[in-house]
Design a protein around this motif. Structure first.
Motif, mmCIF file in Angstrom:
data_model
loop_
_atom_site.group_PDB
_atom_site.id
_atom_site.type_symbol
_atom_site.label_atom_id
_atom_site.label_comp_id
_atom_site.label_asym_id
_atom_site.label_seq_id
_atom_site.Cartn_x
_atom_site.Cartn_y
_atom_site.Cartn_z
ATOM 1 N N GLU A 25 40.572 57.595 58.750
ATOM 2 C CA GLU A 25 40.400 57.930 60.158
ATOM 3 C C GLU A 25 41.626 58.655 60.706
ATOM 4 O O GLU A 25 41.503 59.605 61.487
ATOM 5 C CB GLU A 25 40.123 56.667 60.965
ATOM 6 N N GLN A 26 42.816 58.236 60.305
ATOM 7 C CA GLN A 26 44.047 58.901 60.738
ATOM 8 C C GLN A 26 44.048 60.364 60.312
ATOM 9 O O GLN A 26 44.399 61.255 61.098
ATOM 10 C CB GLN A 26 45.267 58.176 60.146
ATOM 11 N N LEU A 27 43.631 60.643 59.074
ATOM 12 C CA LEU A 27 43.604 62.017 58.586
ATOM 13 C C LEU A 27 42.475 62.813 59.244
ATOM 14 O O LEU A 27 42.651 63.974 59.614
ATOM 15 C CB LEU A 27 43.436 62.020 57.062
ATOM 16 N N ARG A 28 41.313 62.180 59.391
ATOM 17 C CA ARG A 28 40.155 62.877 59.952
ATOM 18 C C ARG A 28 40.421 63.360 61.372
ATOM 19 O O ARG A 28 40.121 64.511 61.722
ATOM 20 C CB ARG A 28 38.946 61.939 59.959
ATOM 21 N N ASN A 30 43.086 64.153 62.640
ATOM 22 C CA ASN A 30 44.121 65.184 62.633
ATOM 23 C C ASN A 30 43.708 66.389 61.797
ATOM 24 O O ASN A 30 44.563 67.167 61.354
ATOM 25 C CB ASN A 30 45.441 64.605 62.128
ATOM 26 N N GLY A 31 42.400 66.537 61.567
ATOM 27 C CA GLY A 31 41.861 67.737 60.957
ATOM 28 C C GLY A 31 41.980 67.839 59.453
ATOM 29 O O GLY A 31 41.883 68.935 58.902
ATOM 30 N N HIS A 32 42.174 66.703 58.771
ATOM 31 C CA HIS A 32 42.304 66.726 57.311
ATOM 32 C C HIS A 32 41.233 65.833 56.711
ATOM 33 O O HIS A 32 41.107 64.665 57.095
ATOM 34 C CB HIS A 32 43.694 66.237 56.899
ATOM 35 N N ALA A 33 40.448 66.385 55.778
ATOM 36 C CA ALA A 33 39.326 65.645 55.216
ATOM 37 C C ALA A 33 39.362 65.690 53.687
ATOM 38 O O ALA A 33 38.636 66.466 53.060
ATOM 39 C CB ALA A 33 38.000 66.216 55.723
ATOM 40 N N PRO A 34 40.190 64.858 53.040
ATOM 41 C CA PRO A 34 40.201 64.801 51.576
ATOM 42 C C PRO A 34 38.881 64.247 51.032
ATOM 43 O O PRO A 34 38.086 63.650 51.766
ATOM 44 C CB PRO A 34 41.364 63.844 51.269
ATOM 45 N N ASP A 35 38.678 64.424 49.746
ATOM 46 C CA ASP A 35 37.478 63.906 49.092
ATOM 47 C C ASP A 35 37.395 62.382 49.241
ATOM 48 O O ASP A 35 38.410 61.692 49.269
ATOM 49 C CB ASP A 35 37.509 64.284 47.600
#
Length: 374
Positions: free
Chosen positions: A135-138, A140-145
């Motif tokens: 959720e922290q990455l999402r 902030n616009g980052h969506a890893p596999d």
């Protein structure tokens, strides 16, 4: 820096906790040949994308490595030999003095590199549990596999029975409580689907019932798994929380303690005990939001309640994960420091510990996000 005896990195890999350790080396071994791992990595730098990330409680000789006083840091370990972790690895702390220069020298990652931003986002988190990290990455616009957000195998095994008991009412709703469960074991099948990274066709009927678009449905199942994980995690440490609260009340510092230290310790002990209890209560209240929505689906014939909950769940994730992360950190380190044959801490160390715990809980005991359920 080089750490050849970090409690044996090979043992760390075998016993990694999802709340404390992000083992990217293991992720690369298990998923490195998949299209998703190659197309959507967590880090662009290939060496960094095979490191171990650890939430590390700083030792007294490590605190001065930071310009701002802190007690928990994000430790990046770069294994010397990825096929044999017993060899050890080089390590650096995110945002320690000279961090950017070390990162550029070791990996060629400059201050403006995208991976530098990802490290900063990870450093902001109190724990590395997969749902909070995602959720922290999402946001902030980052969506890893999705392969980067698996729950560890050990936790999956411990969690499966809990999840099965939680979803039995949904299975009863779908096929009736008197069905022959032994024949097809629908509870086990649904449990496996929820715990996997993909909902699959077996749950498509639920998505249709909730009137969710495919992308909403996939996101919703992830959120559902997250709340089940948090509910299980809180349940597994409930007994330890009571012990910690009582132990904090009873602990006495070793050696000479002056009057000013006595006053400061008594105040800090009371603050920590109060904040632990309030944070636990707020966390339980947030989980009851999920319970009410699930009961609406399975007992009261209100599927829209559960649908609305799944749509709103990402907003609740960050705060819920932060609170549980803070509690888990306090429980794990207090048990480590106060059990076995270790001597009681001196006044200065005890004040440091209590200040760390108070900072971890600060602002996280307020049930502000519960207004979302109103």
């Amino acid at each position: 820096m080089t750490d050849r005896a970090f409690r044996n990195l090979d043992n760390l890999r075998a016993s990694a906790s999802t709340a404390r350790v992000l083992n990217l080396l293991r992720v690369s071994h298990e998923h490195g040949r998949t299209d998703g791992w190659r197309a959507a990595p967590l880090f662009e730098n290939s060496t960094l994308n095979r490191c171990l990330v650890i939430k590390h409680r700083l030792r007294r000789n490590e605190i001065d490595a930071f310009r701002v006083r802190r007690y928990v840091a994000t430790k990046i370990i770069l294994p010397i030999d990825g096929s044999d972790l017993r060899v050890g690895g080089r390590y650096i702390f995110v945002d320690q003095v000279g961090f950017d220069a070390m990162l550029e020298q070791a990996l060629g990652i400059g201050p403006s590199h995208p991976d530098r931003k990802i490290l900063a986002l990870i450093d902001e988190l109190p724990s590395l549990d997969p749902f909070l990290l995602r959720e922290q990455l999402r946001r902030n616009g980052h969506a890893p596999d999705p392969c980067y957000f698996n729950v560890s195998e050990a936790d999956l095994m411990r969690m499966s029975d809990f999840v099965a008991s939680e979803i039995t009412p949904l299975v009863d709703l779908s096929i009736g409580p008197d069905a022959d469960l032994a024949a097809e074991n629908p509870v086990a099948r649904l449990t496996a689907k929820i715990m996997s990274n993909s909902a699959g066709e077996d749950m498509s009927a639920l998505g249709q019932t909730l009137m969710l678009r495919p992308e909403e449905y996939e996101e919703g199942v992830f959120c559902w798994k997250g709340f089940l994980y948090y509910k299980w995690a809180l349940q597994t440490i409930t007994g330890d929380i009571g012990w910690v609260v009582d132990s904090v009340r009873r602990v006495k510092p070793r050696g000479r303690v002056d009057t000013e230290q006595h006053v400061a310790i008594d105040r800090a002990k009371e603050q920590v005990r109060r904040r632990i209890l309030i944070t636990c209560e707020a966390t339980a209240d947030m989980l009851r939001v999920y319970d009410d929505a699930f009961r609406g689906l399975t007992r009261e014939g209100r599927p829209t309640a559960f649908r609305d909950f799944l749509r709103d769940a990402p907003i609740l994730f960050a705060r819920l994960g932060e609170r549980l992360g803070a509690i888990q950190h306090i429980v794990s380190f207090w048990k480590y420091r106060m059990t076995g044959d270790r001597s009681a801490p001196g006044a200065e160390e005890l004040l440091d510990l209590l200040a760390d715990f108070e900072t971890s809980l600060s602002g996280r005991e307020r049930p502000d996000v519960l207004a979302l359920a109103a």
